[in-house]
Design a protein around this motif. Structure first.
Motif, PDB file in Angstrom:
ATOM      1  N   CYS A  95     -14.502   8.089   8.449  1.00 64.37           N
ATOM      2  CA  CYS A  95     -15.822   8.240   7.824  1.00 64.37           C
ATOM      3  C   CYS A  95     -16.929   8.217   8.883  1.00 64.37           C
ATOM      4  N   TRP A 121     -16.665   2.632   4.210  1.00 66.31           N
ATOM      5  CA  TRP A 121     -17.002   3.791   5.058  1.00 66.31           C
ATOM      6  C   TRP A 121     -17.516   3.322   6.418  1.00 66.31           C
ATOM      7  N   CYS A 132      -9.985   4.300   2.567  1.00 66.68           N
ATOM      8  CA  CYS A 132     -10.254   4.140   3.998  1.00 66.68           C
ATOM      9  C   CYS A 132      -9.199   3.261   4.660  1.00 66.68           C
ATOM     10  N   CYS A 150     -12.052   7.830   0.662  1.00 60.39           N
ATOM     11  CA  CYS A 150     -12.373   7.987   2.083  1.00 60.39           C
ATOM     12  C   CYS A 150     -12.901   9.410   2.298  1.00 60.39           C
ATOM     13  N   VAL A 151     -14.212   9.542   2.336  1.00 58.42           N
ATOM     14  CA  VAL A 151     -14.807  10.883   2.381  1.00 58.42           C
ATOM     15  C   VAL A 151     -14.610  11.539   3.751  1.00 58.42           C
ATOM     16  N   CYS A 206     -14.744   2.491   8.712  1.00 57.52           N
ATOM     17  CA  CYS A 206     -13.639   3.459   8.757  1.00 57.52           C
ATOM     18  C   CYS A 206     -13.845   4.467   9.893  1.00 57.52           C
TER      19      CYS A 206
END
Ligand code: ACM
Ligand code: ZN
Length: 521
Positions: free
Chosen positions: A327, A321, A264, A283-284, A324
């Motif tokens: 995210c 997250w 992130c 970082c999804v 971020c």
């Protein structure tokens, strides 16, 4: 030697008069390449060469494949030979391996091994110097098969890198206990061991960490794809499936050291030396991370022959997250409010890549805190109650509860001289572990089995792995092989395990010799 004293104990043994004299070389007639190779591997472990013969009448041992009712194999050992083995067709190599390794275990128990102990530079040659070795086996008829289909051990090759010969030796010892799953933890914060063709920096950078304590500039290592395939084949011949683990979306600091853009904050991070849980995770919200997951899990699916891949999911903080923009935006677009949904997203992306390659995911029980991939096998480690929750959601379950005798990185006793971290897990604690007691009876068929976990934060050498594994892993293997009504209490099993531990010591295993419980010390 008594077949009933083996660990795991075979299910049914009828003893007969007389003894079968072991030949210098086993002439062998096998119906399939797989069963021949299984026998060859087990006999190699105890130092008896195999010579295949085309005429069954000339063989010391014959392996045939048949449909057996509920057993994996049956074996008749008459005093005059030949040894007749029937392997259940459905269980193929695993059935043949079970029979082959029971024979190996019998040879070890008889003190009749003909091979110098592995790692011989540290130990005396075993049976060559063993005057009590009888070179024969009691005649018997054995029919046998396991209670649980998942009888596993996990080895963490991320915190410590183990060379191939150490892993092969450990796989042999797992096969000797008729285990059938080797869960291979290949990545973590402190090291990335899986060679990727698409992300080469994972091992160029992520496989190494500073080592300023031991006169080396760095420590680590990685497995090439060819080496991992070699381990896969080695295990398969021994009736063991490899379940490789790439741990995501947390426990990825080594990957982030190689590719900072996958985090992130996108800042440079070193591969850490300290152990624990780290805030920096994948970082999804970043599509580059999705491509990374798809690519890595496709590669893993290609390298390993088994149909299961562990995708991790444990101990993943959401703090990065929450700070971020990417995210947070993903959450908004998905009309979600809970950051754990990003955890579920990561596992789902990995699972889809596996499904495209015809494979199924396994994940740690944290997956239950959000929405686990539907087809996932859930590995319950935090507590056994997680199993009931996973079963409610109709997942298959593997148990390895940290508080119930499956964490073999814990010390054998509280003696401060004993190595180990975090807690104590005695041999008797393992004896008392009853997998079925943790699941509702009407769901017991979804319980696949259990495994012992060897995390290696404190275990830098193969010999230390053995010390932590044995005899606890032998006790667990016995529990998983037998039906619960066949498992007697710790009292009855104590002497059998103790005798077994002495045999392991005879063949050069660095086995823990006791005490087996806290109370008696
Ligand atoms: C685990 O022990 N973090 C699965
Ligand atoms: Zn992010």
């Amino acid at each position: 030697m008594d077949w009933n004293m083996l660990v795991p104990r075979p299910r049914r043994v009828e003893t007969a008069e007389g003894r079968f004299r072991l030949p210098e070389v086993f002439r062998c007639h096998a119906e399939t390449e797989g069963s021949l190779a299984a026998l060859q591997a087990a006999m190699d472990f105890v130092g008896y060469p195999i010579r295949p013969v085309s005429r069954a009448s000339e063989a010391h041992i014959r392996l045939r494949h048949r449909a057996l009712q509920s057993d994996y194999y049956s074996m008749e050992i008459p005093p005059d030979g030949p040894i007749e083995v029937q392997v259940d067709s459905e269980h193929g190599t695993e059935g043949a391996a079970s029979a082959a390794w029971i024979l190996a275990a019998g040879i070890v128990a008889a003190g009749a091994t003909r091979k110098k102990a592995a790692n011989a530079e540290h130990t005396e040659p075993a049976a060559e110097a063993n005057a009590s070795g009888s070179r024969d086996l009691p005649a018997a008829r054995i029919s046998d098969g396991p209670r649980h289909v998942w009888r596993g051990v996990m080895v963490d090759s991320a915190r410590q890198f183990f060379p191939l010969p150490v892993l092969k030796r450990f796989i042999d010892l797992a096969a000797l206990h008729r285990l059938n799953v080797f869960h291979w933890h290949l990545t973590d914060d402190q090291g990335w061991r899986f060679e990727s063709r698409t992300y080469p920096r994972l091992t160029e950078i992520g496989a190494w960490r500073d080592d300023n304590t031991a006169n080396y500039a760095r420590e680590g290592g990685y497995y090439s794809q060819g080496e991992m395939q070699e381990i896969d084949r080695y295990a398969r011949v021994r009736g063991i499936r490899i379940v490789p683990e790439i741990d995501i979306p947390g426990h990825v600091r080594a990957a982030l050291a190689a590719y900072p853009n996958l985090s992130c904050r996108r800042t440079e991070l070193a591969v850490p030396r300290r152990f624990g849980i780290f805030e920096d995770v994948l970082c999804v919200g970043n599509v580059e991370v999705h491509r990374f997951l798809e690519s890595i899990f496709s590669e893993v699916a290609e390298v390993f022959s088994g149909d299961l891949v562990h995708i991790g999911g444990d101990e993943c903080p959401t703090s990065r997250w929450q700070e971020c923009p990417r995210c947070t935006e993903r959450l908004r677009v998905n009309s979600a409010t809970d950051y754990t949904t990003l955890h579920a997203d990561a596992l789902r992306i990995a699972s889809r890549a596996l499904a495209a390659a015809g494979k199924r995911p396994v994940c740690w029980d944290e997956a239950l805190d959000s929405a686990p991939p539907e087809e996932a096998i859930i590995m319950c480690w935090r507590n056994p109650q997680a199993a009931a929750r996973a079963l409610e959601l109709d997942h298959e379950v593997v148990l390895c509860p940290t508080d119930r005798a499956c964490y073999f990185d814990h010390a054998h006793t509280s003696d401060p001289n004993e190595p180990g971290r975090i807690g104590v897990c005695s041999v008797e604690d393992v004896a008392e572990f009853a997998p079925e007691s943790h699941v509702p009876e009407d769901r017991a068929h979804r319980l696949l089995g259990a495994q012992g976990n060897l995390w290696t934060e404190g275990l830098p050498f193969g010999k230390w792995l053995e010390y932590m594994a044995f005899p606890r892993l032998a006790m667990l293997a016995d529990t998983l092989w037998l039906r619960s009504e066949e498992v007697a209490g710790a009292g009855e099993r104590g002497p059998r395990i103790r005798a077994h531990a002495e045999r392991l010591a005879d063949i050069g295993v660095n086995v823990y010799r006791g005490p087996y419980s806290e109370v008696s010390s």
